[in-house]
Scaffold this active site. Structure first.
Site, PDB file in Angstrom:
ATOM      1  N   ARG B  66       9.748  -0.857  -0.353  1.00 41.43           N
ATOM      2  CA  ARG B  66       8.537  -0.225   0.162  1.00 41.43           C
ATOM      3  C   ARG B  66       8.911   0.454   1.477  1.00 41.43           C
ATOM      4  O   ARG B  66      10.012   0.283   1.987  1.00 41.43           O
ATOM      5  CB  ARG B  66       7.354  -1.184   0.320  1.00 41.43           C
ATOM      6  CG  ARG B  66       7.602  -2.624   0.506  1.00 41.43           C
ATOM      7  CD  ARG B  66       8.355  -2.983   1.744  1.00 41.43           C
ATOM      8  NE  ARG B  66       7.737  -2.421   2.928  1.00 41.43           N
ATOM      9  CZ  ARG B  66       8.354  -2.174   4.051  1.00 41.43           C
ATOM     10  NH1 ARG B  66       9.650  -2.419   4.186  1.00 41.43           N
ATOM     11  NH2 ARG B  66       7.727  -1.667   5.096  1.00 41.43           N
ATOM     12  N   ARG B 109       3.128   4.849  -6.722  1.00 43.32           N
ATOM     13  CA  ARG B 109       2.244   4.562  -5.577  1.00 43.32           C
ATOM     14  C   ARG B 109       1.634   5.882  -5.098  1.00 43.32           C
ATOM     15  O   ARG B 109       2.323   6.905  -5.035  1.00 43.32           O
ATOM     16  CB  ARG B 109       3.010   3.857  -4.435  1.00 43.32           C
ATOM     17  CG  ARG B 109       3.521   2.471  -4.873  1.00 43.32           C
ATOM     18  CD  ARG B 109       3.927   1.624  -3.691  1.00 43.32           C
ATOM     19  NE  ARG B 109       2.754   1.174  -2.960  1.00 43.32           N
ATOM     20  CZ  ARG B 109       2.823   0.577  -1.764  1.00 43.32           C
ATOM     21  NH1 ARG B 109       3.999   0.393  -1.189  1.00 43.32           N
ATOM     22  NH2 ARG B 109       1.720   0.176  -1.150  1.00 43.32           N
ATOM     23  N   ASP B 257       2.780   6.723   6.355  1.00 43.21           N
ATOM     24  CA  ASP B 257       2.990   6.975   4.934  1.00 43.21           C
ATOM     25  C   ASP B 257       2.669   8.416   4.567  1.00 43.21           C
ATOM     26  O   ASP B 257       3.213   8.964   3.621  1.00 43.21           O
ATOM     27  CB  ASP B 257       2.168   5.998   4.089  1.00 43.21           C
ATOM     28  CG  ASP B 257       2.764   4.606   4.195  1.00 43.21           C
ATOM     29  OD1 ASP B 257       2.447   3.899   5.167  1.00 43.21           O
ATOM     30  OD2 ASP B 257       3.604   4.253   3.333  1.00 43.21           O
TER      31      ASP B 257
END
Lengths: 366, 366
Positions: B66, B109, B257
């Site tokens: 991640r 994702r 992100d």
């Protein structure tokens, strides 16, 4: 003789698993103090029994029982156990034993003022000059402790009623920690307000902060709301800001462990951030607390001692170790919310707005 | 044929426990993609190997790996596996296989833009007209994926250098989630800045947000800082406000992100609250991110999709169930920090201040 906890071995402790469902979080029953062991909820409902004030002190310190009003009541019953167990044959001997017991109970936790308030109230009653013999003092101590417990339930219902008027119908409220029946003798403070809104049929939904590190929201508040049939959504504490910013939250409502004379509020760690985020997003931030939580001897929040608890609370969740061994941890159990972020403080005597000090003075003079 | 994860059974997956310590979080090694399995840290260091793009997609979704830059690199290597495994005999067949693989990886994702950025960059290279035969395209795909990974390390070092100039000597910085080597190919973004300050001998101490619900701070950041010898103190997320208010924190530094064109920042849930609290307490709030995280196609944060993850992440910690069964949960994995709370965004090309859009436009034109 002292054991590993620095407590007397006279302390007696029994667990009766799943046999009795108590009406209240804490009760006096024929010389025994019985309380729900909050450490094993929501999965196991256990009752712990104590026959000695040192056991009650340990129960407070190790959080069998927590929540400012509940630990006030626990301290009161602890003192009643000390009176019952004392071999004193004179008034002075008994008062000396009670003072000693009070000191032990007083050290159990430093932040919530209700603990000290309850002890002081009972010691004052016990030392009334009209009470001459130990056998006059003992029942007076128990009576005062019982009164504190009984009054707490009544006070919470008043707080609930006063607070419910502030919450619009169909509201979503954000709640931190646990402030329900478990945090009090019964009914609850902030959760009492939520409960009153629900009982009035106005409709309410609760966003439940999980409340790390001890997870009182995830473990206790969810359990209470489920039993009450109040709709709820559990969130990680980190998500509270997201929902406050999204416009989904109509009010934040929390309890308090101590309120300073100027209105600064000591409450469960993470409360301060909610207050700042609420103000930033124009959401009202309410504190629900009995007047016994207001400490007029403390001018401002900076003067309230903040308890630092074990690193273990942060690094271990049940049997799960969530951090590398030996990592340094800071674990303040409470924080201070400056009064400028507090929309109102909801007490049993009414709703108090800034400037708080003036209204507090009126309440305590009345 | 599909298994329980909706993935092809061709996916091969091995765990080599504690044998190899990798130089990077993710590597390509002779037709195999190898990555550190971040789910078992800090207690077990495990390497996972993948020989199929569907396995890589699962690794991203289930968070073996991640961190925005790391999942960008993973997606790239996933596409290289798809190219390697394709039986295509013509250019069009191979490009069709790559597009199909890209779609699967793209769905892993939704929030971090680096995933899409890496896939688009490789597909663009693969579909260059000069590449006519599958055997010309396959090495080009691998080369581009490898370049993305190699560049990431270089970019992070630049971010570190650019950011270090903003941090005073002897500072205490507050850090959220994990943005270190594990969140990137190597070195880190926000943690890269911390690392650069440390390497420059200026002295730095890190307050580590545990970062519920997945605890990347408690599990991963502590592990990295310990290996690097950087002083740290782990805190519950709820305590961040307390320390920001106490004056103990000199800067907050986080990763991202996705950054919208106007400077709004999507990052790990809980970031928004830190930004608000930092501003309220006059503490600078820095975002460290490569320019590949800036999405010029998105005008503002409101347009960035926020991933909702399983309730299980909130209600279960390892084997511990921390809430009553069946309680309703909301679990947004990210939040949006409006640009007005961001002091500066630290990129490999320099430090960008508000108004961000103008500087971003310059960066992307250069």
């Amino acid at each position: 003789m002292r054991d590993g906890f620095g407590l007397s071995r006279r302390e007696a402790f029994f667990v009766v698993k799943g046999i009795v469902i108590m009406d209240r979080t804490i009760e006096w029953d024929d010389g025994v103090v019985r309380m729900i062991d909050q450490r094993t909820l929501p999965h196991e409902y256990q009752i712990a029994e104590f026959t000695d004030h040192t056991g009650v002190a340990r129960a407070i310190r190790e959080m069998y029982i927590r929540g400012a009003p509940a630990i006030g009541a626990a301290a009161g019953f602890g003192l009643a156990l000390a009176a019952q167990n004392s071999d004193a044959t004179t008034r002075d001997e008994l008062l000396s034993d009670l003072n000693e017991a009070s000191d032990i109970l007083r050290e159990a936790r430093p932040t919530a003022v209700n603990l000290f308030w309850a002890l002081d109230r009972i010691l004052k009653r016990a030392s009334k000059e009209s009470l001459r013999a130990p056998d006059e003092i003992r029942p007076a101590v128990l009576d005062e402790a019982q009164q504190i417990a009984d009054e707490d339930v009544e006070i919470n219902r008043c707080i609930g009623k006063n607070g419910a008027a502030l919450i619009p119908a169909g509201a979503t409220v954000l709640h931190h920690c646990n402030t329900g029946s478990l945090a009090t003798v019964d009914y609850g403070t902030a959760l009492g307000v939520i409960r009153a809104v629900h009982e009035q049929g106005k409709g309410i939904r609760v966003l439940v902060d999980e409340t790390r590190p001890r997870l009182q929201g995830a473990k206790l508040t969810t359990w209470e709301l489920k039993r009450l049939g109040i709709p709820q959504t559990l969130i990680a504490d980190n998500a509270a800001g997201h929902f406050l910013h999204s416009g989904e939250v109509d009010a934040v409502i929390v309890g308090a462990d101590r309120v300073a004379r100027n209105g600064d509020v000591a409450n469960k760690i993470g409360t301060y951030k909610l207050a700042v985020l609420a103000k930033e997003n124009d959401v009202p931030f309410y504190v629900a607390a009995p007047t016994s939580t207001i400490d007029m001897s403390v001018a401002a929040g900076a003067d309230i001692p903040i308890e630092e608890r074990d690193a273990d609370e942060v690094t271990r969740i049940g049997s799960e170790h969530i951090a590398p061994d030996g990592v340094e941890v800071a674990n303040p159990a409470f924080d201070i919310t400056p009064q400028c972020y507090v929309t109102a403080i909801i007490t049993e005597k009414g709703v108090v707005y800034a400037p708080f000090e003036e209204d507090f003075a009126e309440i305590f003079q009345a």
